[in-house]
Design a protein around this motif. Structure first.
Motif, PDB file in Angstrom:
ATOM      1  N   HIS A   7       0.831  -1.204   0.000  1.00 32.36           N
ATOM      2  CA  HIS A   7       0.000   0.000   0.000  1.00 32.36           C
ATOM      3  C   HIS A   7       0.862   1.249   0.000  1.00 32.36           C
ATOM      4  CE1 HIS A   7      -2.620   3.114   1.813  1.00 32.36           C
ATOM      5  NE2 HIS A   7      -3.561   2.502   1.106  1.00 32.36           N
ATOM      6  N   LYS A   8       1.901   1.242   0.842  1.00 32.78           N
ATOM      7  CA  LYS A   8       2.793   2.398   0.928  1.00 32.78           C
ATOM      8  C   LYS A   8       3.553   2.598  -0.391  1.00 32.78           C
ATOM      9  CE  LYS A   8       4.712   3.168   4.926  1.00 32.78           C
ATOM     10  NZ  LYS A   8       5.601   3.062   6.106  1.00 32.78           N
ATOM     11  N   THR A   9       4.035   1.502  -0.975  1.00 27.31           N
ATOM     12  CA  THR A   9       4.776   1.577  -2.245  1.00 27.31           C
ATOM     13  C   THR A   9       3.889   2.108  -3.364  1.00 27.31           C
ATOM     14  OG1 THR A   9       6.181  -0.268  -1.570  1.00 27.31           O
ATOM     15  CG2 THR A   9       6.127   0.244  -3.901  1.00 27.31           C
ATOM     16  N   LEU A  10       2.664   1.578  -3.464  1.00 25.79           N
ATOM     17  CA  LEU A  10       1.737   2.053  -4.501  1.00 25.79           C
ATOM     18  C   LEU A  10       1.416   3.530  -4.320  1.00 25.79           C
ATOM     19  CD1 LEU A  10      -0.742  -0.929  -4.860  1.00 25.79           C
ATOM     20  CD2 LEU A  10       0.761   0.009  -6.612  1.00 25.79           C
ATOM     21  N   GLU A  11       1.247   3.934  -3.093  1.00 30.11           N
ATOM     22  CA  GLU A  11       0.961   5.345  -2.817  1.00 30.11           C
ATOM     23  C   GLU A  11       2.124   6.221  -3.276  1.00 30.11           C
ATOM     24  OE1 GLU A  11       0.279   8.110   1.123  1.00 30.11           O
ATOM     25  OE2 GLU A  11      -0.467   6.043   1.158  1.00 30.11           O
ATOM     26  N   GLU A  12       3.369   5.793  -2.990  1.00 28.18           N
ATOM     27  CA  GLU A  12       4.547   6.558  -3.405  1.00 28.18           C
ATOM     28  C   GLU A  12       4.677   6.590  -4.924  1.00 28.18           C
ATOM     29  OE1 GLU A  12       7.891   4.785  -1.449  1.00 28.18           O
ATOM     30  OE2 GLU A  12       7.236   5.427   0.541  1.00 28.18           O
ATOM     31  N   VAL A  13       4.422   5.452  -5.574  1.00 31.50           N
ATOM     32  CA  VAL A  13       4.527   5.402  -7.049  1.00 31.50           C
ATOM     33  C   VAL A  13       3.475   6.292  -7.693  1.00 31.50           C
ATOM     34  CG1 VAL A  13       4.198   3.861  -9.045  1.00 31.50           C
ATOM     35  CG2 VAL A  13       5.626   3.133  -7.149  1.00 31.50           C
ATOM     36  N   VAL A  14       2.246   6.218  -7.211  1.00 28.72           N
ATOM     37  CA  VAL A  14       1.168   7.043  -7.773  1.00 28.72           C
ATOM     38  C   VAL A  14       1.460   8.517  -7.515  1.00 28.72           C
ATOM     39  CG1 VAL A  14      -1.289   7.618  -7.558  1.00 28.72           C
ATOM     40  CG2 VAL A  14      -0.559   5.228  -7.684  1.00 28.72           C
ATOM     41  N   THR A  15       1.918   8.864  -6.313  1.00 26.69           N
ATOM     42  CA  THR A  15       2.251  10.259  -5.997  1.00 26.69           C
ATOM     43  C   THR A  15       3.366  10.767  -6.912  1.00 26.69           C
ATOM     44  OG1 THR A  15       1.630   9.894  -3.688  1.00 26.69           O
ATOM     45  CG2 THR A  15       2.999  11.823  -4.150  1.00 26.69           C
ATOM     46  N   ARG A  16       4.410   9.952  -7.113  1.00 27.06           N
ATOM     47  CA  ARG A  16       5.520  10.341  -7.984  1.00 27.06           C
ATOM     48  C   ARG A  16       5.043  10.505  -9.431  1.00 27.06           C
ATOM     49  NH1 ARG A  16       9.614   6.152  -7.777  1.00 27.06           N
ATOM     50  NH2 ARG A  16       9.717   6.708  -5.597  1.00 27.06           N
ATOM     51  N   ALA A  17       4.186   9.591  -9.895  1.00 28.97           N
ATOM     52  CA  ALA A  17       3.687   9.679 -11.275  1.00 28.97           C
ATOM     53  C   ALA A  17       2.839  10.923 -11.472  1.00 28.97           C
ATOM     54  CB  ALA A  17       2.881   8.421 -11.607  1.00 28.97           C
ATOM     55  N   ILE A  18       2.005  11.239 -10.512  1.00 29.89           N
ATOM     56  CA  ILE A  18       1.170  12.438 -10.606  1.00 29.89           C
ATOM     57  C   ILE A  18       2.041  13.691 -10.583  1.00 29.89           C
ATOM     58  CG2 ILE A  18      -0.548  13.825  -9.368  1.00 29.89           C
ATOM     59  CD1 ILE A  18      -1.906  11.193  -8.578  1.00 29.89           C
ATOM     60  N   THR A  19       3.042  13.694  -9.696  1.00 30.78           N
ATOM     61  CA  THR A  19       3.947  14.836  -9.612  1.00 30.78           C
ATOM     62  C   THR A  19       4.684  15.031 -10.933  1.00 30.78           C
ATOM     63  OG1 THR A  19       4.256  14.406  -7.255  1.00 30.78           O
ATOM     64  CG2 THR A  19       5.859  15.845  -8.293  1.00 30.78           C
ATOM     65  N   GLN A  20       5.155  13.957 -11.541  1.00 32.53           N
ATOM     66  CA  GLN A  20       5.855  14.047 -12.824  1.00 32.53           C
ATOM     67  C   GLN A  20       4.922  14.543 -13.930  1.00 32.53           C
ATOM     68  OE1 GLN A  20       7.516  10.168 -13.487  1.00 32.53           O
ATOM     69  NE2 GLN A  20       9.300  10.546 -12.171  1.00 32.53           N
ATOM     70  N   GLU A  21       3.688  14.074 -13.940  1.00 32.54           N
ATOM     71  CA  GLU A  21       2.733  14.509 -14.960  1.00 32.54           C
ATOM     72  C   GLU A  21       2.402  15.989 -14.788  1.00 32.54           C
ATOM     73  OE1 GLU A  21       1.485  13.001 -17.679  1.00 32.54           O
ATOM     74  OE2 GLU A  21       2.872  11.363 -17.213  1.00 32.54           O
ATOM     75  N   ILE A  22       2.255  16.436 -13.553  1.00 31.86           N
ATOM     76  CA  ILE A  22       1.979  17.846 -13.272  1.00 31.86           C
ATOM     77  C   ILE A  22       3.161  18.695 -13.726  1.00 31.86           C
ATOM     78  CG2 ILE A  22       1.628  19.577 -11.450  1.00 31.86           C
ATOM     79  CD1 ILE A  22      -0.096  17.500  -9.999  1.00 31.86           C
ATOM     80  N   THR A  23       4.381  18.243 -13.386  1.00 31.12           N
ATOM     81  CA  THR A  23       5.582  18.968 -13.772  1.00 31.12           C
ATOM     82  C   THR A  23       5.696  19.021 -15.308  1.00 31.12           C
ATOM     83  OG1 THR A  23       6.667  18.150 -11.795  1.00 31.12           O
ATOM     84  CG2 THR A  23       8.093  19.069 -13.481  1.00 31.12           C
ATOM     85  N   LYS A  24       5.404  17.929 -15.969  1.00 25.51           N
ATOM     86  CA  LYS A  24       5.450  17.861 -17.426  1.00 25.51           C
ATOM     87  C   LYS A  24       4.411  18.800 -18.044  1.00 25.51           C
ATOM     88  CE  LYS A  24       6.191  13.675 -19.996  1.00 25.51           C
ATOM     89  NZ  LYS A  24       5.645  12.344 -20.232  1.00 25.51           N
ATOM     90  N   ALA A  25       3.218  18.841 -17.469  1.00 29.50           N
ATOM     91  CA  ALA A  25       2.147  19.691 -18.003  1.00 29.50           C
ATOM     92  C   ALA A  25       2.500  21.161 -17.805  1.00 29.50           C
ATOM     93  CB  ALA A  25       0.840  19.361 -17.308  1.00 29.50           C
ATOM     94  N   LYS A  26       3.124  21.523 -16.700  1.00 32.41           N
ATOM     95  CA  LYS A  26       3.502  22.917 -16.434  1.00 32.41           C
ATOM     96  C   LYS A  26       4.623  23.351 -17.360  1.00 32.41           C
ATOM     97  CE  LYS A  26       2.236  23.447 -11.590  1.00 32.41           C
ATOM     98  NZ  LYS A  26       2.732  23.658 -10.251  1.00 32.41           N
ATOM     99  N   SER A  27       5.565  22.456 -17.617  1.00 32.93           N
ATOM    100  CA  SER A  27       6.707  22.853 -18.447  1.00 32.93           C
ATOM    101  C   SER A  27       6.347  22.917 -19.934  1.00 32.93           C
ATOM    102  CB  SER A  27       7.876  21.892 -18.234  1.00 32.93           C
ATOM    103  OG  SER A  27       7.515  20.595 -18.643  1.00 32.93           O
TER     104      SER A  27
END
Length: 126
Positions: free
Chosen positions: A104-124
């Motif tokens: 559960h903790k690993t999935l949460e970290e992976v999903v959080t990282r993926a969302i953060t990367q997508e947000i960063t990609k969309a902003k740039s």
């Protein structure tokens, strides 16, 4: 008629006359076999000497010990298996909880990282 005791069947409180006990002293040869012991018990007190009684007692003890030793491995194995099953069940249950929590903790970290990367990609890209 049912309540009458058969006189040929000995009872535990029956007193053996000394003549019957000393009559078999000359007949005592070697150890008493289980068949002899069973026959003696079945025939009542067939006049045994003290040595015969000691041999009978020793034979009975050895037979009981042999039977106990034959079953002790099975009983111990069964008890150890039952105890181990309980311990393993508890261990598996706690291990499953730990794995579930870690996953559960690993999935949460992976999903959080993926969302953060997508947000960063969309902003740039703007």
């Amino acid at each position: 008629m049912k309540n009458q005791i058969d006189a040929s069947i000995p009872v535990l409180t029956e007193v053996i006359p000394p003549e019957e006990i000393s009559a078999t002293k000359e007949n005592a040869v070697g150890a008493v076999s289980p068949e002899t012991a069973a026959a003696t018990i079945a025939n009542g007190t067939a006049g045994r000497s003290e040595e015969d009684w000691q041999a009978l007692e020793q034979t009975l003890r050895e037979n009981v010990l042999r039977q106990v030793l034959a079953r002790i491995d099975f009983v111990l194995e069964h008890r150890v298996r039952d105890s181990l099953a309980d311990v393993l069940q508890i261990a598996v249950a706690s291990l499953a909880v730990e794995i579930r929590t870690g996953l559960h903790k690993t999935l949460e970290e992976v999903v959080t990282r993926a969302i953060t990367q997508e947000i960063t990609k969309a902003k740039s890209s703007k």
